[in-house]
Structures are given as structure tokens and as C-alpha cells.
Design a protein around this motif. Structure first.
Motif, PDB file in Angstrom:
ATOM      1  N   ALA A 180       0.847  -1.195   0.000  1.00 53.35           N
ATOM      2  CA  ALA A 180       0.000   0.000   0.000  1.00 53.35           C
ATOM      3  C   ALA A 180       0.884   1.246   0.000  1.00 53.35           C
ATOM      4  CB  ALA A 180      -0.905  -0.005   1.226  1.00 53.35           C
ATOM      5  N   LYS A 181       0.475   2.243  -0.764  1.00 53.29           N
ATOM      6  CA  LYS A 181       1.241   3.489  -0.837  1.00 53.29           C
ATOM      7  C   LYS A 181       0.968   4.327   0.407  1.00 53.29           C
ATOM      8  CE  LYS A 181       1.371   3.488  -5.791  1.00 53.29           C
ATOM      9  NZ  LYS A 181       0.940   4.092  -7.030  1.00 53.29           N
ATOM     10  N   LEU A 182       1.989   5.046   0.848  1.00 53.01           N
ATOM     11  CA  LEU A 182       1.814   5.900   2.009  1.00 53.01           C
ATOM     12  C   LEU A 182       2.449   7.261   1.806  1.00 53.01           C
ATOM     13  CD1 LEU A 182       4.467   6.305   4.134  1.00 53.01           C
ATOM     14  CD2 LEU A 182       4.139   3.882   4.308  1.00 53.01           C
ATOM     15  N   LEU A 183       1.935   8.196   2.546  1.00 54.94           N
ATOM     16  CA  LEU A 183       2.456   9.556   2.575  1.00 54.94           C
ATOM     17  C   LEU A 183       2.584   9.902   4.048  1.00 54.94           C
ATOM     18  CD1 LEU A 183       2.232  12.551   0.744  1.00 54.94           C
ATOM     19  CD2 LEU A 183       0.558  12.710   2.564  1.00 54.94           C
ATOM     20  N   PHE A 184       3.653  10.584   4.442  1.00 52.59           N
ATOM     21  CA  PHE A 184       3.750  11.051   5.822  1.00 52.59           C
ATOM     22  C   PHE A 184       4.171  12.503   5.819  1.00 52.59           C
ATOM     23  CE2 PHE A 184       7.834   9.132   4.837  1.00 52.59           C
ATOM     24  CZ  PHE A 184       8.759  10.056   5.313  1.00 52.59           C
ATOM     25  N   ARG A 185       3.744  13.204   6.868  1.00 51.00           N
ATOM     26  CA  ARG A 185       4.020  14.643   6.950  1.00 51.00           C
ATOM     27  C   ARG A 185       4.037  15.070   8.407  1.00 51.00           C
ATOM     28  NH1 ARG A 185      -0.621  17.067   8.385  1.00 51.00           N
ATOM     29  NH2 ARG A 185      -2.518  15.876   8.070  1.00 51.00           N
ATOM     30  N   GLU A 186       4.725  16.151   8.667  1.00 48.42           N
ATOM     31  CA  GLU A 186       4.727  16.810   9.966  1.00 48.42           C
ATOM     32  C   GLU A 186       5.387  18.160   9.776  1.00 48.42           C
ATOM     33  OE1 GLU A 186       3.578  17.675  13.489  1.00 48.42           O
ATOM     34  OE2 GLU A 186       3.177  15.683  12.702  1.00 48.42           O
ATOM     35  N   GLY A 187       4.613  19.222   9.855  1.00 47.27           N
ATOM     36  CA  GLY A 187       5.161  20.548   9.579  1.00 47.27           C
ATOM     37  C   GLY A 187       5.630  20.618   8.133  1.00 47.27           C
ATOM     38  N   VAL A 188       6.902  20.954   7.923  1.00 43.06           N
ATOM     39  CA  VAL A 188       7.438  21.016   6.562  1.00 43.06           C
ATOM     40  C   VAL A 188       8.006  19.681   6.097  1.00 43.06           C
ATOM     41  CG1 VAL A 188       7.920  23.480   6.683  1.00 43.06           C
ATOM     42  CG2 VAL A 188       9.688  21.852   7.359  1.00 43.06           C
ATOM     43  N   THR A 189       8.074  18.692   6.995  1.00 45.02           N
ATOM     44  CA  THR A 189       8.572  17.363   6.641  1.00 45.02           C
ATOM     45  C   THR A 189       7.542  16.633   5.797  1.00 45.02           C
ATOM     46  OG1 THR A 189       9.799  17.230   8.700  1.00 45.02           O
ATOM     47  CG2 THR A 189       9.361  15.156   7.579  1.00 45.02           C
ATOM     48  N   LYS A 190       8.008  16.071   4.668  1.00 43.77           N
ATOM     49  CA  LYS A 190       7.113  15.302   3.799  1.00 43.77           C
ATOM     50  C   LYS A 190       7.876  14.125   3.206  1.00 43.77           C
ATOM     51  CE  LYS A 190       4.224  19.200   2.528  1.00 43.77           C
ATOM     52  NZ  LYS A 190       4.635  19.949   3.673  1.00 43.77           N
ATOM     53  N   GLY A 191       7.188  12.992   3.056  1.00 43.56           N
ATOM     54  CA  GLY A 191       7.804  11.824   2.452  1.00 43.56           C
ATOM     55  C   GLY A 191       6.748  10.898   1.888  1.00 43.56           C
ATOM     56  N   ILE A 192       7.187  10.015   0.981  1.00 43.68           N
ATOM     57  CA  ILE A 192       6.289   9.026   0.379  1.00 43.68           C
ATOM     58  C   ILE A 192       6.966   7.664   0.422  1.00 43.68           C
ATOM     59  CG2 ILE A 192       5.074  10.640  -1.130  1.00 43.68           C
ATOM     60  CD1 ILE A 192       6.901   9.688  -3.405  1.00 43.68           C
ATOM     61  N   GLY A 193       6.190   6.627   0.175  1.00 41.50           N
ATOM     62  CA  GLY A 193       6.754   5.288   0.145  1.00 41.50           C
ATOM     63  C   GLY A 193       5.671   4.248  -0.013  1.00 41.50           C
TER      64      GLY A 193
END
Length: 126
Positions: free
Chosen positions: A92-105
Motif C-alpha cells: 500500500a502506498k503511504l504519505l507522511f508529513r509533519e510541519g514542513v517534513t514530507k515523504g512518500i513510500g
């Protein structure tokens, strides 16, 4: 006749075929790429993880093979949901974030949650 398995989650229920081997987990691993982070991304960071209809805060338990990540780097990361277990699927694809932090996987490994483990151990004490 095969009956559908009902998997309960915090926001509702998911009906799936038993052939799909439904897995509820508190921890999972994902291959990620850090799109942006102001400094360094390391163990102990808390981010909001989005996987399908799941949206929950998770802690970074481990970065496999690295101590920290910088913008543009890749790693396999173990996440741990803060509040409760969730139903996830491999790849399953995911996205994570917190403030200006962003990532995918994408999810690479599920670490199943045994919700009855503590209950069974408590019964054996009596």
C-alpha cells in the motif's frame, strides 16, 4: 461456503475475504523517500501517516542501516502507531508529513498486532 472476515478499526469496519489474510498491526515497515525535511529525520520523530483511509500519528521506531535521513535520501523505516492498531495491506502506498517534513513510500512489512495476547496471559494467572 467462505464467510467474509470483518476487521474493526477506529473509524469503522472493513469487510474483506479471508483469502486476503487481513492483518491488524501497530507496527509496520515501509520503504520511503524523504521529499523534504528542514534538518535531519531520525528515530523518535513523530509524523502523521496516511495509508489509504488510515490517518494516524506514528513514531519512527527504526531507520534500517542509517542513523538519520536528509532530503532526497531513501531508507526502510519501522513506524509505530501512537493510538491504536490499523488494518494495512502490503505494497500500500503511504504519505507522511509533519510541519514542513514530507515523504512518500510503500508498506513492505506488517508486524501483526495480537490483541488477545495480554488477555490470555491475564487469564493464565488465575
Amino acid at each position: 461456503m467462505q464467510l467474509a472476515a470483518v476487521v474493526c478499526s477506529f473509524q469503522g469496519m472493513v469487510m474483506v475475504s479471508p483469502k486476503m489474510n487481513p492483518t491488524i498491526c501497530c507496527q509496520f515497515e515501509a520503504a520511503i523517500v524523504l521529499l523534504f525535511h528542514a534538518k535531519t529525520f531520525r528515530q523518535g520523530s513523530q509524523v502523521t501517516v496516511h495509508v489509504g483511509n488510515v490517518r494516524q500519528t506514528a513514531t519512527v521506531e527504526r531507520l534500517h542501516g542509517k542513523d538519520e535521513l536528509r532530503t532526497g535520501e531513501r531508507a526502510v523505516v519501522r513506524f509505530h502507531f501512537i493510538k491504536h492498531p490499523e488494518y494495512l495491506r502490503l505494497t500500500a502506498k503511504l504519505l507522511f508529513r509533519e510541519g514542513v517534513t514530507k515523504g512518500i513510500g510503500h508498506v513492505t512489512r506488517l508486524l501483526p498486532h495480537n490483541q488477545y495476547l495480554n488477555h490470555d496471559q491475564n487469564l493464565q494467572d488465575y
